[in-house]
Design a protein around this motif. Structure first.
Motif, PDB file in Angstrom:
ATOM      1  N   GLU A   1       0.827  -1.201   0.000  1.00 45.64           N
ATOM      2  CA  GLU A   1       0.000   0.000   0.000  1.00 45.64           C
ATOM      3  C   GLU A   1       0.868   1.261   0.000  1.00 45.64           C
ATOM      4  O   GLU A   1       2.046   1.220   0.299  1.00 45.64           O
ATOM      5  CB  GLU A   1      -0.918   0.001   1.239  1.00 45.64           C
ATOM      6  CG  GLU A   1      -1.918  -1.135   1.215  1.00 45.64           C
ATOM      7  CD  GLU A   1      -2.965  -1.022   2.325  1.00 45.64           C
ATOM      8  OE1 GLU A   1      -3.149   0.090   2.857  1.00 45.64           O
ATOM      9  OE2 GLU A   1      -3.591  -2.057   2.618  1.00 45.64           O
ATOM     10  N   HIS A   2       0.227   2.374  -0.315  1.00 46.44           N
ATOM     11  CA  HIS A   2       0.861   3.700  -0.251  1.00 46.44           C
ATOM     12  C   HIS A   2       2.122   3.819  -1.100  1.00 46.44           C
ATOM     13  O   HIS A   2       3.097   4.464  -0.701  1.00 46.44           O
ATOM     14  CB  HIS A   2       1.173   4.088   1.197  1.00 46.44           C
ATOM     15  CG  HIS A   2      -0.027   4.047   2.086  1.00 46.44           C
ATOM     16  ND1 HIS A   2      -1.075   4.935   1.945  1.00 46.44           N
ATOM     17  CD2 HIS A   2      -0.368   3.201   3.080  1.00 46.44           C
ATOM     18  CE1 HIS A   2      -2.001   4.642   2.837  1.00 46.44           C
ATOM     19  NE2 HIS A   2      -1.612   3.583   3.532  1.00 46.44           N
ATOM     20  N   CYS A   3       2.120   3.170  -2.229  1.00 48.36           N
ATOM     21  CA  CYS A   3       3.277   3.296  -3.122  1.00 48.36           C
ATOM     22  C   CYS A   3       3.023   4.398  -4.137  1.00 48.36           C
ATOM     23  O   CYS A   3       1.891   4.727  -4.461  1.00 48.36           O
ATOM     24  CB  CYS A   3       3.506   1.996  -3.896  1.00 48.36           C
ATOM     25  SG  CYS A   3       4.143   0.679  -2.867  1.00 48.36           S
ATOM     26  N   ASP A   4       4.122   4.938  -4.621  1.00 47.56           N
ATOM     27  CA  ASP A   4       4.040   5.913  -5.709  1.00 47.56           C
ATOM     28  C   ASP A   4       4.862   5.372  -6.882  1.00 47.56           C
ATOM     29  O   ASP A   4       6.005   4.968  -6.704  1.00 47.56           O
ATOM     30  CB  ASP A   4       4.604   7.264  -5.225  1.00 47.56           C
ATOM     31  CG  ASP A   4       4.453   8.343  -6.287  1.00 47.56           C
ATOM     32  OD1 ASP A   4       3.604   9.215  -6.109  1.00 47.56           O
ATOM     33  OD2 ASP A   4       5.212   8.308  -7.289  1.00 47.56           O
ATOM     34  N   THR A   5       4.264   5.364  -8.062  1.00 47.36           N
ATOM     35  CA  THR A   5       4.970   4.848  -9.229  1.00 47.36           C
ATOM     36  C   THR A   5       4.903   5.869 -10.355  1.00 47.36           C
ATOM     37  O   THR A   5       3.825   6.328 -10.721  1.00 47.36           O
ATOM     38  CB  THR A   5       4.305   3.539  -9.727  1.00 47.36           C
ATOM     39  OG1 THR A   5       4.163   2.660  -8.616  1.00 47.36           O
ATOM     40  CG2 THR A   5       5.134   2.890 -10.816  1.00 47.36           C
ATOM     41  N   GLN A   6       6.051   6.234 -10.869  1.00 44.92           N
ATOM     42  CA  GLN A   6       6.107   7.099 -12.046  1.00 44.92           C
ATOM     43  C   GLN A   6       6.773   6.305 -13.157  1.00 44.92           C
ATOM     44  O   GLN A   6       7.885   5.816 -12.982  1.00 44.92           O
ATOM     45  CB  GLN A   6       6.965   8.347 -11.783  1.00 44.92           C
ATOM     46  CG  GLN A   6       6.521   9.206 -10.615  1.00 44.92           C
ATOM     47  CD  GLN A   6       5.328  10.076 -10.980  1.00 44.92           C
ATOM     48  OE1 GLN A   6       5.236  10.567 -12.100  1.00 44.92           O
ATOM     49  NE2 GLN A   6       4.405  10.237 -10.032  1.00 44.92           N
ATOM     50  N   LEU A   7       6.092   6.177 -14.261  1.00 41.79           N
ATOM     51  CA  LEU A   7       6.691   5.479 -15.397  1.00 41.79           C
ATOM     52  C   LEU A   7       6.645   6.420 -16.591  1.00 41.79           C
ATOM     53  O   LEU A   7       5.574   6.772 -17.068  1.00 41.79           O
ATOM     54  CB  LEU A   7       5.928   4.184 -15.688  1.00 41.79           C
ATOM     55  CG  LEU A   7       6.348   3.383 -16.920  1.00 41.79           C
ATOM     56  CD1 LEU A   7       7.828   3.013 -16.848  1.00 41.79           C
ATOM     57  CD2 LEU A   7       5.515   2.106 -17.037  1.00 41.79           C
ATOM     58  N   LEU A   8       7.828   6.874 -17.000  1.00 35.73           N
ATOM     59  CA  LEU A   8       7.883   7.859 -18.072  1.00 35.73           C
ATOM     60  C   LEU A   8       8.686   7.311 -19.245  1.00 35.73           C
ATOM     61  O   LEU A   8       9.591   6.508 -19.061  1.00 35.73           O
ATOM     62  CB  LEU A   8       8.552   9.147 -17.576  1.00 35.73           C
ATOM     63  CG  LEU A   8       7.922   9.811 -16.348  1.00 35.73           C
ATOM     64  CD1 LEU A   8       8.777  10.984 -15.896  1.00 35.73           C
ATOM     65  CD2 LEU A   8       6.511  10.271 -16.653  1.00 35.73           C
ATOM     66  N   GLY A   9       8.346   7.774 -20.412  1.00 35.17           N
ATOM     67  CA  GLY A   9       9.109   7.327 -21.565  1.00 35.17           C
ATOM     68  C   GLY A   9       9.057   8.327 -22.690  1.00 35.17           C
ATOM     69  O   GLY A   9       8.133   9.129 -22.789  1.00 35.17           O
ATOM     70  N   MET A  10      10.074   8.290 -23.511  1.00 39.01           N
ATOM     71  CA  MET A  10      10.169   9.229 -24.617  1.00 39.01           C
ATOM     72  C   MET A  10      10.826   8.511 -25.778  1.00 39.01           C
ATOM     73  O   MET A  10      11.707   7.684 -25.585  1.00 39.01           O
ATOM     74  CB  MET A  10      11.051  10.396 -24.163  1.00 39.01           C
ATOM     75  CG  MET A  10      11.358  11.407 -25.235  1.00 39.01           C
ATOM     76  SD  MET A  10      12.806  12.354 -24.814  1.00 39.01           S
ATOM     77  CE  MET A  10      12.315  13.170 -23.340  1.00 39.01           C
ATOM     78  N   ALA A  11      10.362   8.804 -26.971  1.00 29.17           N
ATOM     79  CA  ALA A  11      10.994   8.198 -28.138  1.00 29.17           C
ATOM     80  C   ALA A  11      11.046   9.219 -29.259  1.00 29.17           C
ATOM     81  O   ALA A  11      10.046   9.853 -29.574  1.00 29.17           O
ATOM     82  CB  ALA A  11      10.206   6.971 -28.581  1.00 29.17           C
ATOM     83  N   ILE A  12      12.217   9.406 -29.814  1.00 27.98           N
ATOM     84  CA  ILE A  12      12.352  10.257 -30.990  1.00 27.98           C
ATOM     85  C   ILE A  12      12.920   9.374 -32.090  1.00 27.98           C
ATOM     86  O   ILE A  12      13.986   8.800 -31.937  1.00 27.98           O
ATOM     87  CB  ILE A  12      13.286  11.450 -30.718  1.00 27.98           C
ATOM     88  CG1 ILE A  12      12.766  12.255 -29.526  1.00 27.98           C
ATOM     89  CG2 ILE A  12      13.389  12.335 -31.964  1.00 27.98           C
ATOM     90  CD1 ILE A  12      13.695  13.360 -29.090  1.00 27.98           C
ATOM     91  N   ALA A  13      12.153   9.263 -33.163  1.00 26.57           N
ATOM     92  CA  ALA A  13      12.574   8.308 -34.194  1.00 26.57           C
ATOM     93  C   ALA A  13      12.669   8.993 -35.537  1.00 26.57           C
ATOM     94  O   ALA A  13      11.871   9.856 -35.878  1.00 26.57           O
ATOM     95  CB  ALA A  13      11.591   7.146 -34.268  1.00 26.57           C
ATOM     96  N   SER A  14      13.670   8.594 -36.305  1.00 28.63           N
ATOM     97  CA  SER A  14      13.786   9.071 -37.679  1.00 28.63           C
ATOM     98  C   SER A  14      14.302   7.909 -38.516  1.00 28.63           C
ATOM     99  O   SER A  14      14.517   6.821 -37.997  1.00 28.63           O
ATOM    100  CB  SER A  14      14.718  10.279 -37.746  1.00 28.63           C
ATOM    101  OG  SER A  14      15.948   9.958 -37.142  1.00 28.63           O
ATOM    102  N   GLY A  15      14.514   8.142 -39.791  1.00 30.03           N
ATOM    103  CA  GLY A  15      14.978   7.063 -40.657  1.00 30.03           C
ATOM    104  C   GLY A  15      14.031   5.892 -40.594  1.00 30.03           C
ATOM    105  O   GLY A  15      12.818   6.061 -40.697  1.00 30.03           O
ATOM    106  N   GLU A  16      14.579   4.708 -40.389  1.00 29.34           N
ATOM    107  CA  GLU A  16      13.715   3.530 -40.301  1.00 29.34           C
ATOM    108  C   GLU A  16      13.690   2.968 -38.894  1.00 29.34           C
ATOM    109  O   GLU A  16      13.467   1.775 -38.677  1.00 29.34           O
ATOM    110  CB  GLU A  16      14.182   2.475 -41.300  1.00 29.34           C
ATOM    111  CG  GLU A  16      13.918   2.924 -42.719  1.00 29.34           C
ATOM    112  CD  GLU A  16      14.326   1.890 -43.741  1.00 29.34           C
ATOM    113  OE1 GLU A  16      14.893   0.851 -43.354  1.00 29.34           O
ATOM    114  OE2 GLU A  16      14.081   2.138 -44.930  1.00 29.34           O
TER     115      GLU A  16
END
Lengths: 444, 253, 488
Positions: free
Chosen positions: A276-291
């Motif tokens: 109980e009483h947990c904090d979860t942050q899940l973040l993500g980022m993607a920058i894609a070019s080409g293939e």
């Protein structure tokens, strides 16, 4: 369709003695189960549930070498390699291909924190107790990793210890032949412990590499962990990573997965919130070019009441790149007062880029607040015009908006210097500048 | 500086401007008034190059250059500034970054080096005072979470930063209380000089109490149907637009 | 709307809520008319026998047989958040026809008339309900279609599909199976093999159908399945609004309903398809109830055409249903508005697919799920924008309301965008009913149960207001009734 798993199973069966010779006992014990799990197993087909855009068979098909005998393959010494975040002093460790090497700053992260290889750890009891307890062998990549793993990195933060400096692990591919590295990480934070961990992936040379990585993280009661992963590998590199987290009561976890450059990436994030009483942050980022191909798959299991979680993944897709996101928040029965949000925002910036997204909620308790939002779109035309009237040219305005688009993920970074660094890297990446970390002495 | 000849423009195929003629010289203040839907905001949008509008005829010359050929940003570099009726919120883009980019792009256009960070901050501080914006401005996202008054003051602040040759104030008075109106008008007046000009687009006369026009134009059905001195604005305030509409509709104008 | 009407509507609402306090599933009676039934079981002979009983042409028998042979190669699918029990397809009768004493469809059998009176469906034209034409289908056959002649004057064809096969074979042949081929899925193949009746609608070019067309489906016989098939064709510049309602008696065993609905919308035409689905949901322990496994799909074939699905789903033990739209023409519009309420042990897995193939096509999805008791309620959807379908827009809003801590609410959307000029937005929320609102109602003297009915109806309003007036009142009442006893 042929089954790419077969070659690795054959490798295991033929080389079992050599594989076991170097590996610590807990790895060998679990190896048997992993081998069983793969008996008759087939890899999920492209288009099947949660693999809408990713074909594991293709990723695993090339005849990668596996360095069963752990010969030192690196061509240059570690001292020549740097991946520094300016003004961020870290305790630095390397994993060259599949071999762990501390740098001169190793072991200065404070108190009793230890970062060691599985093979040489002074805490074999921690390895024995926790290895394989979070990762699930039903995942075929995790089973494959477990079947072949011979070593790994153990990060152990004992009860009540706080690291004073962030721990940084740099994974480097550097070999003369196409290679698969079986990478394994076990992070154990005992009750009330705190740590910040930064993992960076790089490649040298233009060989085809495959990183097969399984990370297990156990976060004890009231412990706090920041885990950042930055992928800056080459276009020929594939990555199949599964991150497994178990959170105990009152713990606070931030996982941040950043894909700046890569070839073909599939990340699985699987978080079990057991207390109980947990904090979860899940973040993500993607920058894609080409293939480039970037696929993030996430599952947050709320197994205990009164917790909050916040998830946000953002993509910018250029050229012919493909982005995929499948995320699920699952609230088990009898888990009231869960406050969970999941967001996935995507900008498709080229007519030939493609985005798949599947945000999911699965809720079995009524007294919860759960929501998700997902958008696929373009930059705001009105904002672009407004900026143009202020004299900002269209490409610059576009870049500014893309940077702004990424800002909430960047702001989620809880290490000031890393946040600044990341902002800079994102700006460079969006400007189309050449590969990236100019402070690395990693020249292409 | 600005010569508009027989300007026609459409949005989504519908003709809004039907032959506008207007000449503005340095140092002048022009007021453009008119009933709702007469094409006032369309004029400002067309002058700044809003892609939603299509110019179907006529010419616009700005200091001898064909304005209609220029991209919106080059028009800005040439010195045209629009204070938006509805300033756009841009979440995540900080004011400081936004303005610094704008200024440096302009300097690049004129072949100058980018402004140093310290000079830029000094300039921000200096210009902020023009419209009484506080020091948190730099770290806020563009117009995001700004009150109506703050947004309008922010427009004038940007005008101060960019030092335009021609400022177009589009309904800058709408939604402002009397104190905010005074602040904004004072800001505009402080920026006035013999070298720059202002076009004030407004529905009401009250802004013109603070920003004194040299000429007042009435725009109706996409054309300027009447031009006069400041007294015309007062007359409109008193009598409304109906008498002009009647005359136009009866072909007397 | 005048004030008087407003007051009247309010009174309707009140009487609805009053009724809610007293009734359970009120359509659970069994009618006592004789029924012709083909014995249970399924093989080629049964398929041939159905075709023969219906006096069908050879091409249709061939269609059925092809579908049947394909079906034999398929396995019962297991998907979604639904525990699909094994269905014994040999234990079902595939054809049941109520025997009419008069033998003439123009005259209504008194027993049938009684049935439909009990259901509140008028079959006689003099008792017309604001000019709604009704096609009534009991078990496997269409028993009565009203207003045929009047519609025929406009060129509108509205009849049972069996009659259409005889009277308009070219139209049926041209369109049937073009939107839902028999190879589409397990139940589509089964339906194509054994379908018995259903409605056929054709709206000719330029005609706005002056009244709502409605079909009413009722399963009466025991141990039978209903496999109806509906085909709606709206030719260029036409408009039609079509309503579908369904009920079944309370029986302990599960009954199968596997329908196909195909809709073809040509240039600038518009079709509104509304469903109030109230099949018997089973008892409070989850015993009995209809398995409602239907394939509904429409195609906006011509440019500027529009297809709008509205559904209120309160019945059935198990529902699998994804009314979908293929937006093939340019500037086409697809809409999907859904309320799905589940309680006791009901399982509903429903949603839509919007397949954008035409440029500038737009779609809107609004889904409201309400879960009570031990039920499971899922939204499953797909929005796909093809690479050539530029400038498309989709907006999706999926909300789930949980009324008990033993029920489940799930959202499974898939979004695939293949170009850079389209915008797709999806928002979803899951929450429990707001206790402050209930308290506020309580304080004003409204019981919790009534308050929940009110709040849920308010919550579902966005969808309910899309229903035609006659249906909206019925649907509102259904929501309140279904909620009875489910608040805890």
């Amino acid at each position: 369709m042929n089954n790419s798993l077969k070659q690795y199973i054959e490798l295991h069966d033929e080389q079992l003695a050599a594989i076991e010779r170097l590996a610590p006992a807990p790895l060998n014990e679990l190896r048997k189960k992993a081998r069983q799990a793969l008996d008759g197993a087939v890899l999920p087909r492209k288009g099947s549930d949660d693999y809408e855009a990713t074909d594991l068979n293709t990723v695993l098909a090339p005849d990668y070498g596996v360095n069963v005998n752990h010969v030192d393959l690196s061509r240059e010494s570690t001292t020549k390699f740097r991946c520094e975040v300016p003004n961020l002093s870290t305790c630095l460790y390397y994993v060259f291909n599949d071999t762990f090497r501390p740098s001169e700053t190793a072991g200065k992260s404070g108190d009793n924190a230890s970062v060691e290889s599985f093979q040489a750890t002074k805490h074999p009891e921690v390895l024995a107790k926790h290895y394989g307890t979070v990762a699930n062998l039903d995942n075929s990549c995790t089973a494959l990793n477990t079947m072949l793993a011979q070593d790994g990195v153990l990060i152990y933060i004992p009860k009540g210890s706080h690291t004073t400096r962030p721990i940084q692990i740099i994974n480097v591919f550097d070999a003369n032949a196409q290679l698969m590295a079986v990478r394994r990480v076990l992070i154990v934070l005992e009750d009330d412990a705190q740590a910040k961990i930064l993992v960076c992936d790089h490649t040298k040379g233009d060989k085809q590499y495959l990183s097969l990585e399984t990370v297990e993280i156990i976060v004890g009661r009231n412990a706090k962990l920041d885990y950042y992963h930055m992928e800056e590998s080459g276009m020929e590199t594939s990555r199949l990573s599964q991150l497994w987290v178990r959170q105990h009561e009152g713990s606070n976890v931030l996982i941040d997965g950043i894909t700046l450059t890569n070839g073909y990436t599939r990340n699985d994030y699987h978080i079990d919130v057991d207390g109980e009483h947990c904090d979860t942050q899940l973040l993500g980022m993607a920058i894609a070019s080409g293939e480039q191909h970037i696929d993030n798959h996430t599952l947050i299991n709320h197994n205990a009441p009164r917790c909050q979680s916040n998830e946000m993944f953002k993509y910018v897709l250029n050229d012919d790149s493909v982005g995929a996101f499948a995320g699920k928040i699952l609230v088990k029965p009898n888990c009231p007062k869960i406050d969970a949000y999941q967001g996935n925002r995507n900008i498709v910036a080229s007519p030939t880029a493609r985005m798949y997204t599947k945000p999911q909620l699965e809720i079995y308790t009524d007294d919860v607040k759960c929501s998700h939002g997902s958008t696929v779109g373009q930059l705001d035309q009105e904002a672009l015009f407004y900026m143009q009237t202020r004299g900002i040219s269209l490409p610059v305005a576009q870049k500014l908006l893309m940077q702004a688009f990424m800002s909430d993920v960047i702001d989620g970074v809880r290490l000031d210097t890393l946040r600044d660094r990341l902002r800079h890297l994102v700006e460079m990446r969006l400007s189309g500048d050449t590969l990236i970390c100019e402070s690395c002495e990693l020249k292409k | 500086m600005l010569v508009i000849k027989d300007l026609h423009a459409t949005i989504e195929g519908k003709e809004i401007l039907k032959g506008v003629n207007l000449t503005v010289k340095p140092g002048e203040v022009h007021a453009i008034m008119g009933p709702n839907g007469s094409g006032k905001s369309t004029l400002s949008a067309v002058l700044t190059g809003n892609p939603a509008y299509t110019v179907t005829g006529g010419e616009v010359e700005f200091y001898g250059k064909n304005l209609l050929e220029l991209s919106p940003e080059d028009r800005a570099h040439e010195g045209i500034f629009l204070s938006f009726q509805y300033p756009v919120e841009i979440p995540g883009v900080l004011m400081s970054n936004f303005m610094r980019t704008a200024i440096n792009e302009k300097r690049k256009y004129y072949g100058e080096e980018p402004m140093s960070a310290t000079d830029f901050l000094k300039l921000m501080r200096e210009k902020r005072a023009v419209v009484d914006l506080d020091n948190k401005l730099a770290s806020r996202a563009v117009n995001e979470g700004f009150s109506g008054g703050e947004k309008k003051r922010n427009e004038i602040f940007q005008m101060a930063m960019l030092e335009p040759r021609l400022s177009i104030l589009d309904e800058t008075d709408s939604g402002l209380d009397i104190d905010a109106l005074r602040t904004v008008a004072n800001g505009v007046n402080r920026l006035k000089s013999k070298d720059n000009a202002t076009i004030v687009i407004t529905h009401y006369q009250r802004l013109l109490d603070y920003i004194k026009p040299d000429q007042v134009h009435v725009l109706y059905k996409g054309r300027i149907v009447m031009t006069g001195g400041p007294e015309l604005a007062l007359e409109l305030e008193e009598k409304g637009y109906d008498w002009i509409k009647e005359q136009v509709d009866n072909n007397q104008l | 709307m005048s004030e008087n009407n407003n007051i009247k509507k309010k009174q309707d609402e009140e009487s609805i809520i009053n009724q809610a306090a007293t009734e359970e599933y009120r359509y659970g009676f069994v009618s006592d008319f004789e029924t012709d039934v083909i014995p249970k079981g399924l093989n080629e002979d049964v398929v041939r026998r159905i075709s023969q009983l219906k006096n069908e042409p050879e091409w249709l028998l061939e269609f059925r047989l092809k579908a049947f042979r394909h079906w034999q190669t398929l396995k019962l699918p297991k998907w979604g958040k639904v525990n699909m029990p094994d269905i014994d397809f040999q234990a079902i009768s595939y054809y049941a026809a109520p025997q009419t004493k008069t033998g003439d469809k123009k005259e209504i059998d008194p027993e049938l008339k009684k049935t439909f009176d009990k259901l509140g469906i008028p079959l006689e034209e003099q008792k017309r309900l604001s000019g709604m034409a009704v096609d009534a289908v009991v078990d496997s056959v269409s028993v009565h279609t009203s207003y045929r002649e009047r519609l025929a004057e406009l060129g509108v064809i509205f009849c049972s599909i069996s009659e259409a096969v005889k009277d308009y074979p070219d139209l049926v042949k041209k369109y049937m199976g073009t939107v839902v081929p028999y190879t589409d899925n397990f139940f589509a193949a089964l339906n194509s093999a054994v379908f018995s009746d259903g409605s056929f609608v054709y709206i000719p070019k330029g005609v706005r159908c002056p009244m709502e067309l409605s079909s009413y489906f009722r399963i009466n016989a025991a141990q039978t399945g209903q496999f109806e098939r509906t085909l709606i064709v709206a030719d260029d510049d036409s408009y039609v609004s079509y309503l579908e309602g369904c009920t079944a008696p309370m029986r302990d065993e599960n009954q199968l309903h596997a329908a196909i609905v195909e809709i073809i919308v040509e240039e600038r035409a518009e079709v509104k398809y509304s469903t109030v689905q109230n099949w018997y949901p089973g008892d409070k322990d989850g015993k009995g109830g209809i398995y409602n496994l239907v394939t509904k799909r429409g195609i906006c074939r011509g440019d500027h055409s529009k297809l709008s699905w509205t559904q209120v789903e309160t019945g059935s033990a198990i529902t699998w249903k994804y009314p979908s739209t293929i937006l093939k023409g340019n500037n086409t519009v697809g809409e999907f508005y859904s309320v799905a309420l589940t309680r006791n042990y009901q399982m509903a897995d429903t949603g839509t697919k919007m397949i954008h193939l035409g440029k500038n096509s737009r779609s809107t999805i609004v889904s409201k799920g309400i879960s009570a008791g031990h039920s499971e309620n899922s939204y499953r959807g797909m929005v796909k924008v093809a690479p050539d379908a530029t400038n498309c827009r989709n907006y999706t809003q999926c909300d789930s309301l949980l009324l008990s801590d033993t029920s489940g609410a799930h959202t499974f959307p898939v979004i695939e965008v293949g170009n850079d000029s389209s915008i797709v937005e999806h928002e979803a929320t899951t929450s429990k009913i707001n206790e402050d609102q209930i308290f506020y109602c309580n304080q004003r003297g409204i019981s919790t149960e009534d308050a929940v009915g009110l709040i849920v109806n308010g919550y579902a309003r966005d969808v309910m207001k899309k229903l035609p007036m006659e249906f909206a009142v019925e649907a509102q009442r259904l929501l309140s009734v279904s909620l009875e006893g489910s608040v805890g």
